[in-house]
Scaffold this motif. Structure first.
Motif, short mmCIF file in Angstrom:
data_model
loop_
_atom_site.label_atom_id
_atom_site.label_comp_id
_atom_site.label_asym_id
_atom_site.label_seq_id
_atom_site.Cartn_x
_atom_site.Cartn_y
_atom_site.Cartn_z
N ASN A 17 0.80 -1.24 0.00
CA ASN A 17 0.00 0.00 0.00
C ASN A 17 0.82 1.27 0.00
OD1 ASN A 17 -2.13 -1.80 0.41
ND2 ASN A 17 -2.04 -1.56 2.62
N PRO A 68 1.02 6.77 2.24
CA PRO A 68 0.59 8.04 1.63
C PRO A 68 0.91 9.26 2.50
CG PRO A 68 -1.16 6.39 1.53
CD PRO A 68 -0.08 5.81 2.36
N ASN A 83 2.13 4.85 -2.75
CA ASN A 83 1.18 3.80 -3.15
C ASN A 83 1.73 2.38 -3.08
OD1 ASN A 83 -0.73 5.82 -3.93
ND2 ASN A 83 0.49 6.13 -5.78
N ASP A 125 -7.34 -2.77 0.17
CA ASP A 125 -6.08 -2.07 0.46
C ASP A 125 -5.96 -1.77 1.96
OD1 ASP A 125 -8.29 -0.44 -0.11
OD2 ASP A 125 -7.06 1.33 -0.41
N THR A 153 -7.29 7.18 -5.56
CA THR A 153 -6.32 6.98 -6.66
C THR A 153 -6.38 5.53 -7.14
OG1 THR A 153 -4.93 8.41 -5.31
CG2 THR A 153 -3.93 7.51 -7.30
N LEU A 154 -6.40 4.61 -6.17
CA LEU A 154 -6.45 3.19 -6.51
C LEU A 154 -7.76 2.86 -7.22
CD1 LEU A 154 -5.11 1.53 -3.24
CD2 LEU A 154 -3.96 1.62 -5.44
#
Lengths: 495, 215
Positions: free
Chosen positions: A178, A181, A202, A300, B88-89
């Motif tokens: 992940n 961020p 990311n 995620d 974003t993902l």
């Protein structure tokens, strides 16, 4: 609390006299721990997402992996006695390097049945490699510590293992899958290259991230290999042990043949079988939890962060709580610890709408985060009470001259339960926690007996049986001569 | 040498015993296992966002049309579902999945088939927040009037999740904001519930409430 921390770390001063080889062994263990703990967190997800196994098969193969580790471990102690520490390390790390690299790269080149067959082969190789590491590390630590530094040396080993688990989950798993961020945002002001910022922000995503974790494991194996090259195998901290070890090599199955007719061993096996239900909760951490977290929350989800909480609590608990906990008797603590560990599943098994009535919980995401965090905290507390005393109990019921045999064979009941648990977890996940269940939960399409909570109810019933069974048979299990207990505890803690 | 041979023999015995346990467990669970369909390479390619693999898998005659998992989901539904928290993902996934829709439809994926709970591919995409996938499905004529076992339509699911662009697109296509679930809940009620539950998405829900009020 401050005193407890100071006392714990002041013990480590004694290790100033420890040899370079002791620290190299810890470095090997640390590198391997980083690779192992990050890999085991994503193994079930990797098999499904990257190799196309369904939930059932991925559960089975994670179960098979742990089963073969247990099986091979019986043999590795004897192999190590015959071929020596360095060669054993070379074999173990070599197998791990091949398996991890193979698992990291094969999904890039292979597809379908070929990929799945290759992954299964690498899982068996990896199990053999993993089985080598623990017994060889133990032998190595014992060899490179003197009688006075041994206990502290093992404390350092246990501490580093847990620190490795924390870093592997919080940094490696989440970093590769992940990214971070929040950190990327702050680094944005430093004018770093965009590619680097994108990676920090990311990661590689779920699919590539899983593969990168296996590749990382390969790099860690290389690091460990360099440490092995620098190791001086014959540098015994206690020269007197050189002769003892030379005569130690035994047939792996001989220890079983020696003890299987003994009443004390049969009683121990019964005790271990009774505790399987609750000890299976430990395997949920890598068999069930990664899929549960990412399916009831989101794909995620920072599962590494969630998995790093347990070792954090264990480290803090070992330093602060153990002196307090140790005032109670072993069997009582085992029962309390098992009951607490089993109780950790209660909150996961209650209907979700009950959780949603708690005043500070407003939505399904918050409800599941609350459930997950509560389970982790309660379970870690149970583990803290239960696990150290569990090992002590095994030592206490063993005849003084057979403590190590009993210790080695204590894995027998889980040996049988591991493949079964793999199948059961696969079936339960595919029915009650399939990919896509979250929207159905949120829109009221799932009744309690179709929900993940029902799956946990099944596991809860299995887990609760353990403390109840041990309480019911407590008198039978604890019948032993007091002097034998004292002698064996002493020997058990020394080994 | 003799000792090493015995160790090797014991290691082989242990390996054989382990394998025996696995085979026994496999046999014991075969009844339950048989009811779990195998994941198809098509699903794996969709999950990985691998268009090349999907093309190759789809070429195997009739597989796309026949694919149905244990929950009654088709390949199209699997392509229309993601569960991601980051914008974003989600945008990246939308882009990849949208490219898969025409390919799956070309290979006879049923457009309006519903799973065991009554969800169609359009409903999965509306919940997931994939506006480009929704666009592709609507362009191919997907029905927005279908509802699940609880009576939720695609519009209601998008409103519940705060997916503004999808709500707008479905309204433009003629989805009815007045239709209700089995308990009498409208898309507007669901957006209001969403607003209370997820204050961090306040702007999206308020925009949805405005769009629904306009109709």
């Amino acid at each position: 609390m401050f005193n407890a921390v100071t006392r714990y770390f002041s013990e480590f001063r004694i290790l100033k006299s420890a040899s370079k080889d002791f620290w190299l062994t810890n470095a090997i263990q640390f590198f391997d721990g980083l690779a192992y703990f990050s890999m085991i967190t994503v193994l079930a997800l990797y098999l499904t997402t990257n190799c196309g196994f369904n939930d059932m098969d991925s559960g089975v193969w994670v179960g098979i992996y742990t089963l073969y580790i247990t099986a091979f471990m019986f043999a590795v102690g004897s192999i190590c006695d015959v071929i020596g520490i360095k060669k054993s390390f070379y074999i173990g790390i070599g197998l791990l390097a091949v398996a991890r690299l193979g698992m990291g790269l094969s999904p890039e080149w292979l597809r379908g049945a070929n990929l799945q067959l290759t992954a299964k082969g690498f899982i068996i190789i990896m199990a053999l490699g993993t089985a080598f590491m623990s017994p060889v590390t133990m032998t190595s630590l014992r060899r490179f510590t003197s009688a006075t530094t041994r206990a502290t040396g093992f404390n350092v080993y246990y501490l580093l293992m847990n620190v490795g688990a924390i870093l592997a989950n919080a940094l490696v798993v989440d970093g590769f899958r992940n990214g971070f961020p929040a950190i990327a945002k702050r680094l944005g002001a430093l004018h770093l290259p965009q590619g680097a910022l994108d990676f920090i922000g990311n990661g590689f995503g779920e699919v590539k991230g899983n593969l990168a974790i296996f590749d990382f494991g390969f790099v860690m194996a290389i690091g460990a290999l360099i440490c092995v090259i620098l190791l001086r195998e014959t540098n015994y901290a206690e020269p007197s042990e050189r002769l003892e070890e030379a005569h130690d090599a035994k047939r792996p199955l001989s220890i079983f043949m020696e003890v299987w007719k003994e009443k004390a061993f049969q009683k121990l096996l019964l005790f271990l079988a009774l505790t399987i239900g609750v000890r299976l909760v430990f395997t949920h951490q890598f068999l069930v939890m990664p899929k549960y977290y990412t399916r009831v929350l989101y794909s995620d989800f920072e599962l590494g962060l969630a998995n790093s909480i347990n070792p954090c609590i264990i480290v803090i608990g070992l330093i602060v709580l153990i002196p307090v906990i140790n005032r109670f008797t072993t069997v009582r603590l085992i029962i309390i610890g098992m009951a607490v560990s089993a109780a950790s599943l209660v909150i996961m098994a209650v209907p979700l709408h009950w959780i949603l009535t708690i005043p500070f919980i407003h939505n399904v995401t918050q409800a599941y985060l609350f459930i997950i965090l509560s389970q982790i905290l309660v379970f870690a507390f149970g583990e803290l009470i239960f696990m150290p005393r569990f090992t002590e109990y095994i030592a206490s019921v063993s005849p003084p001259d057979k403590v190590s045999s009993y210790m080695a064979l204590s894995a027998l009941p889980t040996f049988i339960s591991k493949p079964i648990n793999g199948f059961v977890s696969g079936i339960l996940i595919s029915r009650y926690c399939y990919d896509g269940i979250r929207p159905k939960i949120e829109t009221g399409n799932i009744s309690y007996n179709q929900s993940p909570e029902f799956m946990w109810m099944i596991y809860l019933i299995l887990a609760v049986m353990s403390p109840i069974a041990v309480i019911a048979l407590k008198n039978f299990l604890t019948q032993q001569k007091p002097e034998a207990v004292a002698a064996t505890i002493e020997e058990g803690s020394a080994s | 040498m003799n000792k090493a041979l015995w160790i090797l023999i014991d290691a082989v015995i242990l390996f054989a015993v382990s394998t025996f346990f696995v085979l026994v467990a496999n046999l014991a669970f075969s009844g339950l296992k048989g009811k779990t369909p195998k994941d198809d390479p098509i699903v794996t390619a969709i999950t990985q966002g691998n268009m090349k693999e999907l093309e190759a898998a789809a070429m195997e005659g009739g597989k796309v049309a026949a694919l149905l998992d244990a929950q009654g989901r088709t390949a199209l539904m699997r392509a229309a579902y993601v569960n991601l928290s980051g914008d974003t993902l989600l945008a990246a996934a939308d882009e990849k999945r949208a490219a898969m829709i025409p390919l799956l439809l070309e290979h006879a994926a049923p457009l309006d088939q519903q799973d065991h709970d009554g969800w169609s591919a359009l409903m999965w995409a509306s919940w997931s927040g994939l506006p480009k996938v929704v666009e592709q499905l609507l362009a191919k004529g997907a029905l927005h009037t279908l509802s699940d076992a609880q009576g939720h339509t695609a519009l209601m699911l998008a409103a519940r999740r705060g997916n503004t662009r999808i709500v707008q697109r479905l309204i433009d296509c003629g989805a009815d904001p007045a239709s209700t679930t089995r308990t009498g809940t409208t898309a507007r009620n669901l957006a209001q519930t969403g607003l209370l539950e997820y204050p961090d998405k306040q702007a999206s829900y308020q925009e949805i409430l405005r769009l629904l009020a306009e109709k």
